[in-house]
Each structure stands twice: as C-alpha cells, then as structure tokens.
Design a protein around this motif. Structure first.
Motif, mmCIF file in Angstrom:
data_model
loop_
_atom_site.group_PDB
_atom_site.id
_atom_site.type_symbol
_atom_site.label_atom_id
_atom_site.label_comp_id
_atom_site.label_asym_id
_atom_site.label_seq_id
_atom_site.Cartn_x
_atom_site.Cartn_y
_atom_site.Cartn_z
ATOM 1 N N GLY A 2 46.800 68.934 6.361
ATOM 2 C CA GLY A 2 46.768 68.209 5.108
ATOM 3 C C GLY A 2 47.860 68.553 4.137
ATOM 4 N N VAL A 3 48.720 69.533 4.465
ATOM 5 C CA VAL A 3 49.802 69.890 3.559
ATOM 6 C C VAL A 3 51.102 69.384 4.152
ATOM 7 N N VAL A 4 51.843 68.622 3.394
ATOM 8 C CA VAL A 4 53.138 68.141 3.834
ATOM 9 C C VAL A 4 54.165 68.536 2.791
ATOM 10 N N SER A 5 55.432 68.561 3.195
ATOM 11 C CA SER A 5 56.472 68.984 2.269
ATOM 12 C C SER A 5 56.634 67.972 1.149
ATOM 13 N N LEU A 134 56.787 59.111 -9.425
ATOM 14 C CA LEU A 134 56.402 59.727 -8.158
ATOM 15 C C LEU A 134 55.013 59.284 -7.716
ATOM 16 N N GLU A 135 54.099 59.141 -8.669
ATOM 17 C CA GLU A 135 52.752 58.661 -8.334
ATOM 18 C C GLU A 135 52.802 57.245 -7.788
ATOM 19 N N GLN A 136 53.573 56.369 -8.438
ATOM 20 C CA GLN A 136 53.607 54.981 -7.998
ATOM 21 C C GLN A 136 54.305 54.823 -6.652
ATOM 22 N N ILE A 137 55.382 55.565 -6.439
ATOM 23 C CA ILE A 137 56.039 55.542 -5.136
ATOM 24 C C ILE A 137 55.082 56.027 -4.054
ATOM 25 N N VAL A 147 54.930 55.854 5.446
ATOM 26 C CA VAL A 147 55.377 57.221 5.708
ATOM 27 C C VAL A 147 54.497 57.827 6.800
ATOM 28 N N PRO A 148 54.943 58.929 7.400
ATOM 29 C CA PRO A 148 54.098 59.596 8.405
ATOM 30 C C PRO A 148 52.755 60.007 7.802
ATOM 31 N N SER A 149 51.743 59.991 8.655
ATOM 32 C CA SER A 149 50.403 60.352 8.187
ATOM 33 C C SER A 149 49.710 61.217 9.229
ATOM 34 N N THR A 171 53.868 61.634 1.464
ATOM 35 C CA THR A 171 54.500 60.937 0.353
ATOM 36 C C THR A 171 55.206 61.940 -0.564
ATOM 37 N N PRO A 172 56.056 61.469 -1.512
ATOM 38 C CA PRO A 172 56.723 62.408 -2.421
ATOM 39 C C PRO A 172 55.753 63.338 -3.128
#
Length: 230
Positions: A2-5, A134-137, A147-149, A171-172
């Motif tokens: 669940g943690v992504v960069s 960043l939230e909207q993107i 994006v990858p999930s 996501t960002p």
C-alpha cells in the motif's frame, strides 16, 4: 503493502499533509473524492455516459492576475505553473466517451476550482495551491486508472460483518480506493508513526500489516485482509 513512492511533492507540501490531514478530512465534500461505483472486480467501473468531452481546465491568463491572489501566485511560481499544465493536459487526455460511473467530471472540476481559490484565505497560499493540484491530479489518475495500482485486495470486517475491497494507486499523492456497500471513496496518504494512514472526505484508512482500521463517515470498522482466492 500500500505504500508507493511520492512524485512531485515538496517538503513543505508533505509538512502540510502531515499537519493538515484533519482539515482535509473536514473539507466540504464538494469535489467528491471518489463517488464512483465499483465494478464487480473491485475496480472503479467505467460507464459509457456521460461523456468527458469538452471538460477542460482553462489555460492561465497571467494578464488578468492583477489583485487575484491565486492567479498571481500561479503566474509567479514555475512549480505551480507546471502543476497547472500537468492537470490541464490530464483533462485534455481523458477518454472522450467514458468516465467512472457516478462521477461528474465537470462538476468535480468546478468544485475543485472553488477549493483551490479558497487557498487565498490561508496563511501559506503556495503550499495550499500545491496540495489542491496534487489532490486533483491524484483523483483523476485513480478514477480513470491511469497509473499502476495494487489490488483489489479483499478484507473482512467485524462488527458488523461486511466485505471490503481496497485498491492502492501510485498517484502523486499515494491514494487508496476503498469499496464498501457498493460505493468507492478515495483517501490520500498521511504519514503516521502508528501505521500507514490515508485520509479523505468521509474516509479514514489505517493499514497495519494484514489488518486495517476504517472510519467510514461515523462507522468504525476493524478489518483483516483475506487470503487470495485459489
């Protein structure tokens, strides 16, 4: 799990996310982080109508900045201009004939612009604007699965016994889509020493190993990850 960069988030932005997650959760849900109906596989369902055609973010017109605090800040700061360009290009590239079921892309854009402009009332306007972009993107990338999930991952919840399905998005602002009772909501990563914590309108999701604590509106749920079928 669940943690992504995190891409493109400044230190000041992370500090705002750390200190301001309560404010984010309390923000009026006018932009509806993820009021999408999940598909049978737990992903966000794509419907043929209404279309996203014509939903666009207008280019910045810095000639009109004047006393407009938001436009002036956007026009003076290259990193914010870059985020505006990224979001504008993201809208322009959305699939023209489909959008997530029950998600009003045009309505969410209008509501988001109100939220962004409300940054004029806060102490650090630039950080607030950065976080809104960043939230909207992140919202659009998750809603359209751009994006990858990781997932969907099934959880079983106690008191009451409810199935819950979770998908993480790179996501960002790392996002999680949580499906419960046929509704999917989005939340965004918030650093927390007690676990991996995501916050969004009407949703709190804390992951600790194979367990999760969910706050869904006024409901508190304790859930455990289920073994994959087969």
């Amino acid at each position: 799990m669940g943690v992504v960069s995190v891409k493109g988030v400044s230190l000041s932005g992370w500090l705002m996310l750390w200190a301001g997650s309560a404010a984010l959760a309390a923000m009026p849900d006018t932009a509806s982080s993820a009021v999408a109906t999940a598909g049978e596989d737990g992903g966000i369902a794509i419907a043929a109508a209404p279309s996203t055609a014509g939903v666009r973010l207008a280019p910045l017109d810095c000639r009109q900045a004047g006393e407009d605090a938001i436009l002036s800040r956007l026009c003076k700061r290259a990193p914010l201009q870059a985020l505006d360009t990224e979001l504008r290009e993201l809208y322009a590239g959305l699939p023209a004939q489909a959008q997530p079921a029950d998600v009003d892309v045009a309505g969410e854009l209008a509501a988001w612009q109100v939220q962004r402009d409300a940054c004029a009332e806060v102490a650090d306007i630039s950080v607030c604007i950065e976080m809104r972009y960043l939230e909207q993107i992140s919202r659009l990338q998750a809603q359209f699965a751009l994006v990858p999930s990781e997932g969907p991952i099934d959880y079983a919840c106690e008191q009451p016994a409810l199935p819950l399905r979770v998908t993480f998005f790179a996501t960002p602002l790392p996002a999680v889509a949580v499906r419960l009772d046929g509704e999917t909501r989005l939340a965004y990563l918030h650093p927390d020493g007690g676990g991996i914590h995501y916050v969004g309108p009407g949703l709190g999701f804390t992951e600790q190993r194979a367990a999760a604590q969910i706050q869904w509106e006024q409901r508190q749920l304790s859930c455990r990850q289920q073994a994959p079928a087969g």
